[in-house]
Scaffold this motif. Structure first.
Motif, PDB file in Angstrom:
ATOM      1  N   GLY A   1       2.933   0.603 -10.683  1.00 59.63           N
ATOM      2  CA  GLY A   1       1.959   1.159  -9.765  1.00 59.63           C
ATOM      3  C   GLY A   1       0.551   0.806 -10.222  1.00 59.63           C
ATOM      4  N   VAL A   2      -0.319   0.430  -9.287  1.00 60.99           N
ATOM      5  CA  VAL A   2      -1.718   0.125  -9.592  1.00 60.99           C
ATOM      6  C   VAL A   2      -2.592   0.756  -8.519  1.00 60.99           C
ATOM      7  CG1 VAL A   2      -1.260  -2.045 -10.820  1.00 60.99           C
ATOM      8  CG2 VAL A   2      -1.545  -2.075  -8.342  1.00 60.99           C
ATOM      9  N   GLU A   3      -3.894   0.891  -8.827  1.00 65.72           N
ATOM     10  CA  GLU A   3      -4.796   1.483  -7.848  1.00 65.72           C
ATOM     11  C   GLU A   3      -6.181   0.860  -7.952  1.00 65.72           C
ATOM     12  OE1 GLU A   3      -5.169   5.624  -8.544  1.00 65.72           O
ATOM     13  OE2 GLU A   3      -5.529   5.422 -10.694  1.00 65.72           O
TER      14      GLU A   3
ATOM     15  N   SER B   1       0.826  -1.205   0.000  1.00 66.43           N
ATOM     16  CA  SER B   1       0.000   0.000   0.000  1.00 66.43           C
ATOM     17  C   SER B   1       0.860   1.256   0.000  1.00 66.43           C
ATOM     18  CB  SER B   1      -0.921   0.012   1.217  1.00 66.43           C
ATOM     19  OG  SER B   1      -1.638   1.233   1.289  1.00 66.43           O
ATOM     20  N   ARG B   2       0.420   2.224  -0.808  1.00 61.78           N
ATOM     21  CA  ARG B   2       1.002   3.562  -0.790  1.00 61.78           C
ATOM     22  C   ARG B   2      -0.010   4.574  -0.285  1.00 61.78           C
ATOM     23  NH1 ARG B   2       2.614   4.770  -6.676  1.00 61.78           N
ATOM     24  NH2 ARG B   2       0.732   3.568  -7.079  1.00 61.78           N
TER      25      ARG B   2
ATOM     26  N   LYS C   1      -5.679  -0.203 -13.272  1.00 61.73           N
ATOM     27  CA  LYS C   1      -6.817  -0.320 -12.362  1.00 61.73           C
ATOM     28  C   LYS C   1      -6.942  -1.774 -11.911  1.00 61.73           C
ATOM     29  CE  LYS C   1      -8.238   3.967 -12.812  1.00 61.73           C
ATOM     30  NZ  LYS C   1      -8.169   4.924 -11.695  1.00 61.73           N
TER      31      LYS C   1
ATOM     32  N   ASP D   1      -5.074  -2.342 -17.756  1.00 62.80           N
ATOM     33  CA  ASP D   1      -3.888  -1.508 -17.959  1.00 62.80           C
ATOM     34  C   ASP D   1      -3.990  -0.662 -19.224  1.00 62.80           C
ATOM     35  OD1 ASP D   1      -1.245  -0.884 -16.907  1.00 62.80           O
ATOM     36  OD2 ASP D   1      -0.507  -1.724 -18.782  1.00 62.80           O
TER      37      ASP D   1
ATOM     38  N   GLU E   1      -1.121   4.302 -14.240  1.00 68.10           N
ATOM     39  CA  GLU E   1      -1.278   3.227 -13.272  1.00 68.10           C
ATOM     40  C   GLU E   1      -2.478   2.362 -13.652  1.00 68.10           C
ATOM     41  OE1 GLU E   1      -1.229   4.596  -9.244  1.00 68.10           O
ATOM     42  OE2 GLU E   1       0.929   4.952  -9.362  1.00 68.10           O
TER      43      GLU E   1
ATOM     44  N   LYS F   1      -3.828   2.950  -3.446  1.00 63.94           N
ATOM     45  CA  LYS F   1      -2.757   2.776  -4.424  1.00 63.94           C
ATOM     46  C   LYS F   1      -1.725   1.789  -3.880  1.00 63.94           C
ATOM     47  CE  LYS F   1      -3.171   7.267  -6.677  1.00 63.94           C
ATOM     48  NZ  LYS F   1      -2.434   8.435  -7.197  1.00 63.94           N
ATOM     49  N   PHE F   2      -1.154   0.988  -4.793  1.00 64.21           N
ATOM     50  CA  PHE F   2      -0.196  -0.041  -4.392  1.00 64.21           C
ATOM     51  C   PHE F   2       0.991  -0.053  -5.349  1.00 64.21           C
ATOM     52  CE2 PHE F   2      -4.234  -1.314  -2.662  1.00 64.21           C
ATOM     53  CZ  PHE F   2      -3.934  -1.878  -1.429  1.00 64.21           C
TER      54      PHE F   2
ATOM     55  N   SER G   1      -8.826  -1.120   0.156  1.00 64.70           N
ATOM     56  CA  SER G   1      -8.003   0.094   0.205  1.00 64.70           C
ATOM     57  C   SER G   1      -7.226   0.193   1.509  1.00 64.70           C
ATOM     58  CB  SER G   1      -8.887   1.334   0.043  1.00 64.70           C
ATOM     59  OG  SER G   1      -9.652   1.274  -1.135  1.00 64.70           O
TER      60      SER G   1
END
Length: 834
Positions: A544-546, A531-532, A573, A566, A571, A536-537, A554
């Motif tokens: 990066g993905v979200e 997790s960011r 999904k 993609d 990023e 977002k990860f 989340s």
């Protein structure tokens, strides 16, 4: 029934293959090749009791072909003619013709490379150029060359370019057969601007059905478009003598048969189909084709290493195949929902799947076959090197292949399962954990379209566990829910049971659904995400993905991402994922976790930051300050900081700036001198600056560097003396003053000096081996330029008197001689008396 066109060329085809070897049959649509050719060979002496295996690219076509041939013999499938497709088989000891899908042949060859009970392999509809079809042919050619010289190979197609295939088969003979095609009128009917595809398609179907006899076959890209067109048709009312029948690969067999067979009530069919109906299948009664002109293709993103589905224009060959479906049994009409201009720009043929898809499955099959370099085999289109290497790298990460490319024991078991290598790896690991049942459902969910239907008030839900729970609830209680696709649930259950049966395991314990993320991590070790914040990860791959909106996932610290959209944005999904604990990651991915000390420039600190990190790919599991980082690493980090922030981070004194400019002047005149431009200095930092960085850790330390001696070291003492001669810091002018030279423009160095100090100097001073005249800025008593020249002689002759006239009135006390060349130069108001 009239004689089929194929009957006219069968004697030639039989004769060609009696002589051994291989052949290519190009038979136009409607010729009858799929059902007539296999039957023509079953009594050939050279078969010697062996069977014929015929490959069909699609399951529905394989079943239909076997059923049709069986009816011709007055039998049921499983007698003389049988079929084998995934999760469905009808064969017996009496079977002489076995119709299979392409993956089945791969499994047959892997388990028995000699194919001892097979006398002939027929590749039908080979023009579709599926990955498994190309692989099957390559393996069959290897088997024929090494083990079975008597094995016959026949490649059949309606639109194939025969010459390359014939050459691949060792210059095999080509037999051509015209089709039994009735005339088909072509109408181009593009939609008006802004009209949705579904609405336009529905309108054309109604118009065509009202104007022409026969059933309608409408081509659409996928299931979603089919459902929307069906809803559009139903909303406007279906005539009593018509019925809408969808047709796509994931439909239950009974619904597929309802689309293909005549309607029991005699109604006209409006068949809404994907490209599954483009070839092989004969649908009696179709006289109208409505083609949207699009198809769904799986592509592979080299940027992300992830596959994705794309909707693309059909090729001209596919469009012609679709058009031809209207003229199989009688004259027909084809509506193309695009313009003549678009038609002229369609590509001629479909791109072979080999050139645009994920090659990890191919790499695994070749490793299991014993081939490490695909160039050692025969291909119509060899696997692209970069895509194949990415496939091999994934196999190594999954434990299926060794660094040299050879298959491991685990890899051999993975290949036997017949799944994508990712899912096979997950199934085998789950078996050891007693969770094969859960893994089978996860794999089935990933191979099926999402069972959740978006409905009013339905928020985003990317948690794959909710799908698993829905499957479990439906199996246990028979309850699906209004927002769930029950047909998809049934397919998932059927597929998961089939996979467990293939695994042949007794280790399926009670599901631990909380382990879903861990199981997925065995399939997608490159998609473990940290997790960011804000949904977002960061993935272990560095991508990066979200999540698409706020949802319970989340708040998870770690997830495994199984499906990503993609297609848009930087990023991807997240479509499907599940949480995974840090404890599980450490326990089960310990071999992939590395310890390292990172030393990097931190612009927020204005210095070098050193940390000790526990890493899993690109994500940091734990971090702490490093006690004493290596001096070399600190120096390199400083260089990174200088490159990131520019040379302005260094302390450029006036003297250092001038030295750099003087050296650049010399470089402009002679390339043997070092280049002092920003780009050159940044590129060669290691050479001229690195030795002076040891012991420094911050911006303030960099500011203390003495750049003058560092730059002088770049030229050495021999050139230093020449530098002072050819690019001096100062010039002594006639008045005796030493005036600094301005080198800010290396191509035009400037000497700014009071006019009176230059009296008596006839010529402009030159530097740099006498090649460059100084640009003289002659200054007034107030130190303002009154003349700029690089030709002093010309100024004294022409310009001086105008300047004198202008300045003498303003500065009457200053010295303005009539002859500047004979006058005494002075730095004062007037020269001292002699």
């Amino acid at each position: 029934m009239n004689e089929l066109p194929i009957q006219r060329v069968l004697p030639e085809l039989l004769d060609r293959l009696r002589r051994g070897g291989s052949a290519v049959l190009v038979a136009e649509p409607g010729a009858g090749k799929t059902t007539q050719v296999p039957l023509a060979f079953i009594h050939e002496e050279w078969l010697s009791g062996r069977k014929i295996v015929m490959l069909e690219p699609r399951r529905l076509a394989a079943r239909s072909a076997a059923e049709y041939m069986s009816r011709m013999l007055g039998e049921q499938p499983g007698g003389t003619v049988g079929y084998r497709v995934r999760m469905d088989s009808r064969t017996s000891r009496a079977t002489k013709i076995e119709v299979v899908t392409e993956g089945i042949l791969t499994r047959m060859l892997q388990s028995d490379p000699g194919l001892e009970d097979v006398g002939m392999i027929i590749f039908d509809e080979f023009h579709e150029r599926n990955l498994q079809g190309d692989l099957g042919l390559a393996l069959a050619l290897e088997a024929k060359a090494a083990l079975r010289e008597d094995l016959r190979i026949l490649v059949m197609s309606a639109t194939l370019e025969a010459e390359p295939v014939a050459a691949l088969l060792g210059n095999a003979p080509v037999v051509n057969c015209p089709g039994r095609q009735f005339p088909v009128e072509t109408v181009y009917r593009p939609p008006a601007a802004g009209t949705p595809l579904e609405k336009h398609m529905a309108a054309v179907i109604r118009e065509a059905s009202a104007s022409h006899p026969g059933d309608v076959l409408a081509f659409l890209p996928g299931r979603g478009e089919i459902r929307r067109v069906q809803a559009e048709l139903e909303s406007g009312g279906i005539p009593a003598d018509c019925v809408v029948r969808p047709l796509y690969g994931q439909l239950p067999q009974k619904e597929q048969e309802a689309a293909v067979l005549p309607d029991p009530q005699g109604r006209r069919k409006w068949i809404l189909a994907t490209s599954i109906a483009e070839t092989s299948l004969t649908i009696d009664g179709v006289r109208i084709v409505v083609d949207c002109g699009y198809m769904r293709t799986q592509l592979f993103s080299a940027r992300t290493g992830m596959p994705y589905l794309a909707t693309d224009r059909v090729s001209r060959a596919s469009a012609d195949q679709r058009r031809g479906r209207a003229g199989r049994t009688a004259p027909g009409i084809a509506y193309r929902l695009w313009s003549h201009e678009v038609q002229n720009h369609l590509r001629s043929r479909n791109t072979p799947e080999m050139l645009q898809t994920d090659l990890a499955p191919l790499a695994l099959e070749l490793a299991a076959w014993g081939v490490q370099d695909p160039r050692d085999m025969l291909w119509l289109d060899p696997p692209p090197e970069n895509a194949y290497e990415r496939g091999k790298e994934l196999l190594q990460r999954l434990g299926a292949a060794r660094p040299d490319g050879s298959v491991t024991e685990k890899g051999r078991k993975m290949a036997e399962l017949g799944l994508h290598p990712r899912l096979s790896a997950m199934m085998l690991q789950a078996e050891e954990m007693g969770q094969s049942g859960l893994a089978a459902v996860l794999a089935a969910v990933l191979q099926e379209r999402d069972i959740f239907r978006a409905g009013p008030g339905a928020g985003p839900d990317s948690d794959i566990r909710s799908r698993v729970q829905a499957v479990n609830r439906w199996e246990q209680q028979g309850v699906a829910g209004s927002h769930i696709d029950e047909a998809a649930l049934k397919r998932i259950v059927q597929e998961s049971r089939y996979m467990q049966k293939r695994l042949d395991t007794n280790s399926a314990g009670a599901w631990q659904i909380e382990k879903s993320g861990l199981l997925l991590s065995f399939a997608y070790p490159d998609r473990i995400g940290q997790s960011r914040g804000g949904g977002k990860f960061l993935l272990t791959s560095g991508r990066g993905v979200e999540l698409p909106g706020e949802q319970p996932l989340s708040r998870e610290a770690y997830v495994t991402v199984a499906a990503v959209d993609d297609r848009k944005g930087a990023e991807g999904k997240i479509l499907l994922a599940a949480p995974v604990s840090l404890e599980d990651l450490r326990r089960h991915h310990g071999d992939d976790i590395t310890e390292e000390t990172t030393v990097e420039w931190d612009p927020s600190l204005g210095g070098v930051k050193s940390r000790h990190q526990l890493r899993l790919g690109a994500i940091v599991l734990r971090e702490s300050p490093a006690a004493e980082p290596p001096a070399e690493a600190v120096a390199q980090a400083l260089l990174d900081g200088i490159r990131a922030e520019g040379l302005g981070i260094l302390a450029w004194t006036k003297q250092a700036v001038q030295l750099r400019q003087r050296l650049q002047l010399m470089h402009e005149a002679d390339p043997d001198w070092p280049d002092m431009g920003d780009e050159a200095l940044l590129e060669h930092l290691e050479e001229w600056l690195l030795p002076y960085l040891y012991g420094i850790k911050s911006r303030s330390g960099l500011q203390k560097l003495q750049l003058v001696p560092i730059l002088e070291q770049m030229v050495g003492w021999d050139k230093k003396s020449r530098l002072d001669q050819e690019a001096p810091t100062h010039i002594t002018v006639p008045s005796g003053s030493k005036i600094a030279v301005d080198y800010s423009n290396p191509k035009q160095p400037v000497l700014a000096v009071k006019l009176q100090e230059m009296f008596g100097l006839h010529e402009t001073p030159k530097i740099c081996f006498g090649k460059i005249p100084l640009t003289i800025h002659l200054l007034s008593p107030a130190q303002r330029p009154v003349q700029i020249t690089s030709d002093l002689a010309s100024f004294w002759k022409h310009g001086y008197f105008e300047v004198k006239k202008d300045l003498k009135g303003r500065y009457p006390k200053h010295y303005w001689p009539d002859d500047p060349l004979e006058a005494i130069p002075t730095r004062r108001t007037r020269p001292h008396p002699q």
